[in-house]
Design an enzyme around this catalytic site. Structure first.
Site, PDB file in Angstrom:
ATOM      1  N   ARG A  84       0.829  -1.202   0.000  1.00 48.51           N
ATOM      2  CA  ARG A  84       0.000   0.000   0.000  1.00 48.51           C
ATOM      3  C   ARG A  84       0.865   1.254   0.000  1.00 48.51           C
ATOM      4  O   ARG A  84       0.496   2.276  -0.572  1.00 48.51           O
ATOM      5  CB  ARG A  84      -0.933  -0.016   1.219  1.00 48.51           C
ATOM      6  CG  ARG A  84      -1.946  -1.159   1.216  1.00 48.51           C
ATOM      7  CD  ARG A  84      -2.781  -1.151   2.482  1.00 48.51           C
ATOM      8  NE  ARG A  84      -3.754  -2.239   2.529  1.00 48.51           N
ATOM      9  CZ  ARG A  84      -3.556  -3.381   3.159  1.00 48.51           C
ATOM     10  NH1 ARG A  84      -2.412  -3.602   3.780  1.00 48.51           N
ATOM     11  NH2 ARG A  84      -4.491  -4.310   3.170  1.00 48.51           N
ATOM     12  N   ASP A 144      -9.904  -4.453   8.266  1.00 47.61           N
ATOM     13  CA  ASP A 144      -8.991  -5.413   8.887  1.00 47.61           C
ATOM     14  C   ASP A 144      -9.615  -6.004  10.150  1.00 47.61           C
ATOM     15  O   ASP A 144      -9.487  -7.204  10.424  1.00 47.61           O
ATOM     16  CB  ASP A 144      -7.665  -4.730   9.238  1.00 47.61           C
ATOM     17  CG  ASP A 144      -7.100  -3.949   8.077  1.00 47.61           C
ATOM     18  OD1 ASP A 144      -6.415  -4.546   7.236  1.00 47.61           O
ATOM     19  OD2 ASP A 144      -7.371  -2.738   7.999  1.00 47.61           O
ATOM     20  N   ARG A 147     -12.215  -8.495   9.236  1.00 51.58           N
ATOM     21  CA  ARG A 147     -11.562  -9.756   8.875  1.00 51.58           C
ATOM     22  C   ARG A 147     -11.139 -10.520  10.129  1.00 51.58           C
ATOM     23  O   ARG A 147     -11.269 -11.749  10.199  1.00 51.58           O
ATOM     24  CB  ARG A 147     -10.341  -9.465   7.999  1.00 51.58           C
ATOM     25  CG  ARG A 147     -10.674  -8.997   6.591  1.00 51.58           C
ATOM     26  CD  ARG A 147      -9.452  -8.473   5.871  1.00 51.58           C
ATOM     27  NE  ARG A 147      -9.745  -8.178   4.459  1.00 51.58           N
ATOM     28  CZ  ARG A 147      -9.004  -7.384   3.688  1.00 51.58           C
ATOM     29  NH1 ARG A 147      -7.923  -6.804   4.200  1.00 51.58           N
ATOM     30  NH2 ARG A 147      -9.337  -7.176   2.432  1.00 51.58           N
ATOM     31  N   HIS A 171      -2.977   0.749   8.246  1.00 47.11           N
ATOM     32  CA  HIS A 171      -3.728  -0.186   7.397  1.00 47.11           C
ATOM     33  C   HIS A 171      -2.711  -0.727   6.401  1.00 47.11           C
ATOM     34  O   HIS A 171      -2.558  -0.230   5.292  1.00 47.11           O
ATOM     35  CB  HIS A 171      -4.856   0.548   6.674  1.00 47.11           C
ATOM     36  CG  HIS A 171      -5.579  -0.300   5.662  1.00 47.11           C
ATOM     37  ND1 HIS A 171      -6.160  -1.503   5.968  1.00 47.11           N
ATOM     38  CD2 HIS A 171      -5.810  -0.103   4.337  1.00 47.11           C
ATOM     39  CE1 HIS A 171      -6.731  -2.013   4.890  1.00 47.11           C
ATOM     40  NE2 HIS A 171      -6.509  -1.176   3.889  1.00 47.11           N
TER      41      HIS A 171
END
Length: 299
Positions: A84, A144, A147, A171
């Site tokens: 990212r 996240d 998840r 993140h």
């Protein structure tokens, strides 16, 4: 307004359309207005059977004047093998071209940043917009954490909605599970699963985006649903605790951390006690974000 009608932007609009929501109008805009118009046409075809009736149309940055929330999803996509943070230079430049015109329109609502690297771009949006920090929010580690809760629910055979657990920090590659505060109805998860299994769960959650991208090229359904959760929380003034990306006054950066979210944006970040080991890991994440932010500010 949703800026960017790629996979993520269109998934957010689709998720909004398929549930009851306080949203009355969705404006889609993109550098490719043909794509935005096509998404609007496709979405509008579902209005006759959708649970809510919304106005859906295309628009320009000038239309942000009366918007309550402006969602930024525009930017380069994360490619297989790319982190990212690799996206920072490309997306920081794109962000500058978006925030300026939106603020020039007279926009006085809340920015909700979804583009990656989300923590860095949230900070830059705050910097470019000059809005109060509580009105610039990143999607942070909401996905996240979702998840994480799903993974734990499968191990513990408990509905994920009954699990209280957060991924915090960046993140990205330095995010961490806050195990010291994770529980099911008050029962500590660290007492239910061995440390080796917790470590494996934390890693699998952290790497899940890479696994999805490797298989299908992008992630968008999960984040679409999570962004709608944030939108509804804001517009309904729900004051739920969500691990969004917000300004960390102590660190001077944005990162994902549990915060109370309502109609005015960030009501407050929670003041949670971390163990010594968690504090070290969180500081590592802060340092990584500082490094990426420094790089972005040089763009």
């Amino acid at each position: 307004m949703i800026v960017g009608t790629g996979n993520v932007g269109s998934s957010i609009a689709y998720a909004l359309l398929n549930q009851r929501t306080p949203v009355k109008e969705i404006i889609l805009t993109d550098i490719n207005m043909d794509d935005a118009e096509g998404e609007v046409m496709d979405l509008r075809d579902a209005l006759a059977v959708a649970p809510s009736f919304l106005k859906i149309r295309t628009g320009s940055y000038e239309d942000a004047t009366d918007c309550d929330i402006c969602i930024i999803t525009a930017g380069a996509n994360q490619k297989p093998g790319e982190t990212r943070t690799d996206l920072v230079e490309k997306n920081a430049k794109i962000l500058q071209s978006i925030v300026g015109p939106i603020m020039a329109s007279g926009f006085d609502g809340i920015f909700l940043v979804v583009s990656n690297p989300v923590d860095t771009l949230s900070f830059l949006t705050w910097s470019y917009s000059h809005l109060p920090s509580e009105r610039v929010i990143g999607s942070g580690t909401v996905l996240d954490s979702a998840r994480l809760r799903l993974c734990l629910s499968e191990r513990l055979n408990v509905n994920p909605k009954s699990i209280h657990a957060y991924q915090i920090g960046e993140h990205g590659d330095t995010e961490m599970a806050l195990w010291s505060n994770a529980n099911v109805g008050g029962e500590k998860i660290s007492n239910l699963l061995p440390k080796a299994e917790l470590d494996e769960i934390e890693k699998s959650v952290r790497d899940k985006a890479y696994e999805i991208i490797k298989r299908k090229g992008a992630t968008h359904y999960g984040i679409g649903a999570c962004v709608v959760r944030i939108i509804n929380c804001i517009l309904n003034d729900e004051r739920r605790v969500l691990p969004v990306s917000s300004l960390d006054d102590n660190a001077g950066i944005y990162n994902g951390f549990p915060a109370v979210v309502g109609r005015e944006g960030i009501i407050r970040r929670l003041d949670l006690d971390l163990t010594e080991a968690e504090g070290v890991k969180f500081q590592k994440s802060v340092n990584a974000l500082r490094s990426v932010l420094k790089e972005a500010q040089n763009v």
